[in-house]
Scaffold this active site. Structure first.
Site, short mmCIF file in Angstrom:
data_model
loop_
_atom_site.label_atom_id
_atom_site.label_comp_id
_atom_site.label_asym_id
_atom_site.label_seq_id
_atom_site.Cartn_x
_atom_site.Cartn_y
_atom_site.Cartn_z
N ASP A 138 50.55 40.95 49.10
CA ASP A 138 49.73 41.63 50.28
C ASP A 138 49.40 40.25 51.06
O ASP A 138 49.81 39.05 50.81
CB ASP A 138 48.47 42.17 49.64
CG ASP A 138 47.68 41.44 48.63
OD1 ASP A 138 47.05 42.20 48.14
OD2 ASP A 138 48.07 40.20 48.22
N HIS A 188 50.48 37.22 46.20
CA HIS A 188 49.23 37.52 47.12
C HIS A 188 49.03 36.33 48.11
O HIS A 188 48.66 35.18 48.02
CB HIS A 188 48.18 37.40 46.06
CG HIS A 188 48.03 38.68 45.46
ND1 HIS A 188 47.78 39.82 45.63
CD2 HIS A 188 48.43 38.62 43.98
CE1 HIS A 188 48.01 40.97 44.41
NE2 HIS A 188 48.20 40.03 43.65
N ASN A 208 55.30 37.14 34.74
CA ASN A 208 54.62 37.36 35.98
C ASN A 208 53.54 36.50 36.25
O ASN A 208 52.64 36.15 35.45
CB ASN A 208 53.97 39.02 36.21
CG ASN A 208 53.71 39.46 37.53
OD1 ASN A 208 54.47 39.31 38.34
ND2 ASN A 208 52.47 39.80 37.60
N GLU A 242 50.30 35.71 34.18
CA GLU A 242 49.46 34.64 34.23
C GLU A 242 48.98 33.75 32.95
O GLU A 242 47.90 33.42 32.84
CB GLU A 242 48.09 35.08 34.94
CG GLU A 242 48.45 35.94 36.22
CD GLU A 242 47.34 36.91 36.81
OE1 GLU A 242 46.14 36.33 36.27
OE2 GLU A 242 47.31 37.38 37.66
N GLU A 299 53.38 41.75 43.75
CA GLU A 299 52.25 42.18 44.25
C GLU A 299 51.71 41.87 45.73
O GLU A 299 50.64 41.38 45.79
CB GLU A 299 51.29 41.55 43.17
CG GLU A 299 51.53 41.93 41.83
CD GLU A 299 50.38 41.42 40.87
OE1 GLU A 299 49.29 41.05 41.22
OE2 GLU A 299 50.45 41.36 39.67
#
Ligand code: G3I
Length: 321
Positions: A237, A206, A170, A130, A235
């Site tokens: 979801d 996400h 990432n 990030e 990651e």
């Protein structure tokens, strides 16, 4: 009866989960589900600077070792997360205690110590996490302030000195082709042109209130692969704005997971990590005000470790070919 893992294994795909060390130790259902249903693991927090470094001169690797060794013992692909991030730094760490040169030495030693320890066990590292702000500019962090934007190149080079793992950049909110992923594309293109050892880009995915368009995700994956980079979904979801979930949310969620797996595979991505083993372990339940903003059942297994429609959808998408 096939599991998600057996279907993934036989279709050369890595389906993973972010793991919590305490749940792994105390919850047999968590352990069994992690072992039987996934062939890739990421420590959710244990390899971040804060959890690893209880004091300025000590490291505590117990939790990270528990997860990494679980992955190694069960022939899983192990992702390290993350060597350089502006969040979750140790409580004792105060940037003003260091001159820029001392901070550079501090960061280099951190990377050498941590990545070096897992040289034979970790297959891919999120070296930098990030570093790009949502508007596409370089995020202002303690690392950029002290070391300038070269800290990214330095971090990848320092990691490359101590591990043969694949080295990833990432980030979140850069899953589709958009202002942020454009900026990351330009950043990585420049770093690669300078010979910086970067192997891949992690798209966190996400998918919370808004769900990035799978076609745009595929287009994004393809352009990074055209740069010579591998791309992994790191990651994932899938949640809805609190109070706005559709009546058939489980089916909408399942369809979305399936569309993403299909887009991912079609675009040449072979790794997708979900951010938790089951809904009960999701960060959305416990992290800041996320529990109020989003629904808290974003994963493939529910609170009782029962398979959700999303589980069946991912399994079906992996078996297609
Ligand atoms: O372990 C301590 C515990 O000892 C203490 O009592 C408790 C209360 O302060 O805090 C516990 O640490 C929490 C940790 O999760 C473990 O549960 C931290 O406060 C909390 O901030 C931390 O949240 C994590 C968050 O990153 C911030 O680092 C989430 O679990 C984790 O899912 C989330 O993951 C991030 C990725 O690393 C990067 N991408 C975004 C993603 C979601 O934010």
């Amino acid at each position: 009866e096939s599991t998600l893992r057996t279907v993934a294994d036989s279709n050369e795909f890595r389906i993973g989960a972010a793991l919590d060390p305490d749940a792994l130790r105390v919850d047999p259902s968590y352990w069994k589900t992690a072992k039987n249903e996934f062939n890739a693991v990421t420590p959710e927090n244990a390899l971040k600077m804060g959890p690893l470094r209880p004091s300025r001169h000590t490291y505590d690797f117990a939790d990270a070792d528990a997860i990494v060794n679980f992955g190694v013992e069960h022939d899983m692909y192990v992702r390290g997360h993350t060597l350089v991030w502006h969040n979750q730094k140790p409580g004792w760490f105060q940037a003003w205690d260091y001159t820029p040169d001392q901070l550079r030495t501090f960061l280099r030693d951190h990377i050498h110590t941590v990545a070096g320890r897992y040289r034979a066990k970790i297959d891919a590292w999120d070296v930098v996490n990030e570093a790009v702000a949502d508007d596409g500019s370089l995020r202002e962090t303690v690392w950029s302030d002290a070391l300038g934007e070269d800290y990214l190149a330095d971090a990848f080079r320092w990691a490359d000195e101590v591990t043969d793992a694949d080295l990833y950049y990432n980030d979140y909110g850069a899953d589709e082709v958009n202002q942020k992923s454009d900026a990351i594309y330009d950043l990585l293109e420049d770093l690669l042109a300078d010979g910086v050892p970067i192997d891949g880009v992690g798209l966190q995915l996400h998918a919370l209130g808004d769900h990035p368009d799978p076609e745009s995700i595929a287009e994004n994956i393809e352009r990074f692969r055209d740069l010579g980079l591998d791309v992994q979904i790191t990651e994932m979801d899938v949640a809805f704005h609190a109070g706005e979930a559709p009546a058939d949310a489980d089916e909408v969620q399942a369809d979305y997971y399936r569309e993403v797996v299909e887009a991912c595979r079609d675009a040449g991505c072979d790794t997708l990590v979900t951010w938790g083993v089951h809904d009960g372990s999701s960060w959305l339940r416990s992290f800041k005000d996320f529990g109020e903003r989003y629904t808290g059942d974003p994963l493939l297994f529910d609170d009782r470790y029962d398979e959700k429609p999303a589980y069946d959808a991912v399994k079906a998408a992996l078996a297609e070919r």
